[in-house]
Write an enzyme that holds these catalytic residues in place. Structure first.
Site, PDB file in Angstrom:
ATOM      1  CE  LYS A  22      -2.799   0.652   3.755  1.00 14.57           C
ATOM      2  NZ  LYS A  22      -3.059   2.002   4.253  1.00 14.57           N
ATOM      3  CB  SER A  23       3.830   2.279   2.007  1.00  8.92           C
ATOM      4  OG  SER A  23       3.270   2.284   3.280  1.00  8.92           O
ATOM      5  NE  ARG A  27       6.307   6.534   0.950  1.00  7.63           N
ATOM      6  CZ  ARG A  27       5.376   6.361   1.887  1.00  7.63           C
ATOM      7  NH1 ARG A  27       4.274   5.670   1.629  1.00  7.63           N
ATOM      8  NH2 ARG A  27       5.527   6.894   3.089  1.00  7.63           N
ATOM      9  N   GLY A  92      -4.980   8.216   5.588  1.00 13.51           N
ATOM     10  CA  GLY A  92      -4.093   9.214   6.195  1.00 13.51           C
ATOM     11  C   GLY A  92      -2.872   9.464   5.317  1.00 13.51           C
ATOM     12  NE  ARG A 120      -5.550   8.480  11.170  1.00 13.74           N
ATOM     13  CZ  ARG A 120      -4.914   7.677  10.328  1.00 13.74           C
ATOM     14  NH1 ARG A 120      -5.574   7.155   9.301  1.00 13.74           N
ATOM     15  NH2 ARG A 120      -3.650   7.401  10.512  1.00 13.74           N
ATOM     16  CB  SER A 163       5.190  10.081  11.489  1.00 15.35           C
ATOM     17  OG  SER A 163       4.311  10.219  10.401  1.00 15.35           O
ATOM     18  CG  ASP A 311       0.605   0.194   9.638  1.00 11.01           C
ATOM     19  OD1 ASP A 311       0.243   1.042  10.482  1.00 11.01           O
ATOM     20  OD2 ASP A 311       0.954   0.503   8.478  1.00 11.01           O
ATOM     21  CE  LYS A 338      -0.303   4.503  12.989  1.00 14.02           C
ATOM     22  NZ  LYS A 338       0.471   5.186  11.961  1.00 14.02           N
ATOM     23  NE  ARG A 342      -5.119   0.365  13.166  1.00 18.22           N
ATOM     24  CZ  ARG A 342      -4.454   0.573  12.044  1.00 18.22           C
ATOM     25  NH1 ARG A 342      -3.125   0.601  12.059  1.00 18.22           N
ATOM     26  NH2 ARG A 342      -5.098   0.735  10.894  1.00 18.22           N
TER      27      ARG A 342
HETATM   28  C1  S3P Z   1       2.471   4.953   6.249  1.00 22.11           C
HETATM   29  C2  S3P Z   1       3.049   5.337   7.428  1.00 22.11           C
HETATM   30  C3  S3P Z   1       2.575   4.917   8.755  1.00 22.11           C
HETATM   31  C4  S3P Z   1       1.618   3.730   8.656  1.00 22.11           C
HETATM   32  C5  S3P Z   1       0.623   3.900   7.553  1.00 22.11           C
HETATM   33  C6  S3P Z   1       1.311   4.044   6.213  1.00 22.11           C
HETATM   34  C7  S3P Z   1       3.057   5.432   4.974  1.00 22.11           C
HETATM   35  O1  S3P Z   1       1.877   5.999   9.359  1.00 22.11           O
HETATM   36  O2  S3P Z   1       0.958   3.535   9.879  1.00 22.11           O
HETATM   37  O3  S3P Z   1      -0.235   2.766   7.487  1.00 22.11           O
HETATM   38  O4  S3P Z   1       2.761   4.846   3.912  1.00 22.11           O
HETATM   39  O5  S3P Z   1       3.809   6.403   5.015  1.00 22.11           O
HETATM   40  P1  S3P Z   1       2.659   7.130  10.217  1.00 22.11           P
HETATM   41  O6  S3P Z   1       3.607   7.790   9.335  1.00 22.11           O
HETATM   42  O7  S3P Z   1       1.587   8.065  10.695  1.00 22.11           O
HETATM   43  O8  S3P Z   1       3.297   6.400  11.354  1.00 22.11           O
END
Ligand code: S3P
Length: 425
Positions: A22-23, A27, A92, A120, A163, A311, A338, A342
């Site tokens: 997903k990340s 990107r 987020g 959030r 983060s 996560d 989150k 959680r």
């Molecule tokens: C993510 C960063 C994390 C993670 C989120 C995905 C990302 O959040 O919990 O599911 O893709 O950069 P934080 O940066 O708020 O810790």
């Protein structure tokens, strides 16, 4: 949607390909949209969150075409104003990274999100962007966020939290700053996909310990095949570890060390796990994971490892109910920010199933090994990670459980249940 989960198998066996990270999917869309030319993204995630990011860049005038899981982006490197609010849905990552992109533009934008996202905290990005000169209004540091046109300047920002979303937001804003070096430091290293992919695409970016610095750069388009998501793989690792006689192989998993805290912890708990066929994809480590049922023991999880498994904590809590002794999770207060709180959510729902688990201010304490009796309804709090973790807990409950709101799994992993069923033996 209510989902009844029961023990209708003997063990879990076989091999599966875990869907796209997903990340990385977020990107790949964002950075390709900013790169002049044609980018090809293969194996794009079918989760709802990355699709929110994709739609936003289409709305911002980027030519993005999708055929199955392949995305073709033809970009002139610039964005256009979208007159309506840009909808980040539940994501987020979308809201925080896109804010960094939009802060230095010559047009106004508005970002909105669903009920969970609208609760959030956004101060963590509004504050540094404002220090860079951005003109942002919000609902008391929460969404909706309105970003007005201004020119940004470089800052050297020290973040109090580890983060990747905050770090990436600042780096994306820094990418557009005309003069100077924009830097961001964090207390511990968080996932570094932004740094690796931006570098791969030609950005002038450097890393020194936990400090990342960026200068104005033109990005080159990419050709990338996204690897499997270790956060999705975690549910399957847990299943194999807690269900006797199971052995499964998970193919094509991203093994970036800023994401593999879960592997380090389950090894510490006594897991029988092997990493096979390690390779490199666009600067990222990828491999297969073979994992078998194991007798686990509890352990302490705290400090620098927390951002590297943030996560995965809900599913680690499920695992810990099946480990001999005490598991203590500390320094994980970020979990309260989150998609749901959680800490509160996983503790209260696992208690309903019969787990010996209690909430602490910054984590939880779990005593095992416990036979979960089940025979109850559990809530997902509109949170995909709760939905999937509780589903796995249901597989080891003596009596069936009902997971209310299971459809939230679609946020990151629409094929979750299908893949679970494929491995039942
Ligand atoms: C993510 C960063 C994390 C993670 C989120 C995905 C990302 O959040 O919990 O599911 O893709 O950069 P934080 O940066 O708020 O810790």
């Amino acid at each position: 949607m209510q989902k009844v989960v029961k023990k209708d198998f003997k063990s879990f066996q076989g091999e599966i390909i875990i869907p796209a990270d997903k990340s990385m999917s977020h990107r790949a869309i964002i950075f390709s949209s900013l790169a002049k030319g044609k980018s090809v993204i293969k194996n794009f995630s079918d989760g709802q969150d990355p699709n929110s990011t994709l739609r936003i860049f289409q709305n911002l005038g980027v030519n993005i075409e999708q055929t199955g899981n392949t995305i073709i982006i033809n970009s002139n490197g610039g964005l256009e104003q979208y007159k309506f609010p840009l909808d980040c849905g539940n994501s987020g990552t979308t809201m925080r990274l896109v804010s960094g992109v939009l802060a230095g533009q010559s047009f106004k934008s508005k970002l909105i999100g669903d009920e969970s996202l609208s609760k959030r905290p956004m101060k963590r990005i509004i504050e540094p962007l404002t220090m860079m000169g951005a003109n942002i209004t919000s609902n008391d540091n929460k969404a909706p966020i309105e970003i007005y046109p201004t020119e940004l300047h470089a800052i050297d920002y020290i973040s109090k939290i580890a983060s990747a979303q905050v770090k990436s937001c600042i780096l994306l804003a820094g990418l557009r700053v005309k003069d100077g070096i924009t830097s961001v430091s964090e207390p511990f290293i968080s996932r570094n996909h932004t740094e690796i992919l931006l570098k791969h695409m030609g950005a002038d970016i450097s890393v020194e310990g936990t400090k990342v610095s960026i200068k104005k750069s033109e990005l080159r388009p990419i050709n990338i095949e996204i690897f499997g998501d270790i956060s999705s793989a975690a549910y399957f690792m847990a299943t194999a570890l807690i269900i006797p006689n199971s052995q499964i192989t998970l193919k094509n998993i991203g093994l970036n060390p800023t994401r593999t805290g879960i592997i380090e912890i389950i090894k510490k708990m006594g897991a029988d796990i092997q990493i096979l066929d390690e390779r490199n994809v666009c600067g990222e480590l990828v491999g297969d994971i073979k994992v078998s049922y194991s007798e686990l023991t509890g352990c302490e999880i705290s400090g620098e490892i927390i951002p590297r498994l943030i996560d995965e904590i809900p599913i680690i809590a499920v695992l810990a109910t099946q480990a001999q002794g005490q598991t203590i999770i500390k320094n994980a207060q970020e979990l309260r920010n989150k998609e749901s709180d959680r800490i509160k959510a996983i503790v209260s729902e696992l208690q309903k199933t019969g787990a010996d688990i209690e909430e602490t201010a910054d984590g939880m304490i779990i005593n095992g090994k416990t036979t979960l009796k089940g025979g109850c309804e559990v809530e997902t709090y509109n949170d995909h990670r709760l939905a999937m973790s509780l589903y796995i807990a249901g597989l080891i409950c003596k009596n069936e459980i009902t997971v209310n709101g299971f459809e939230w799994a679609n946020i990151s992993f629409p094929t979750f249940e299908k893949l679970i069923n494929e491995l039942k033996a």
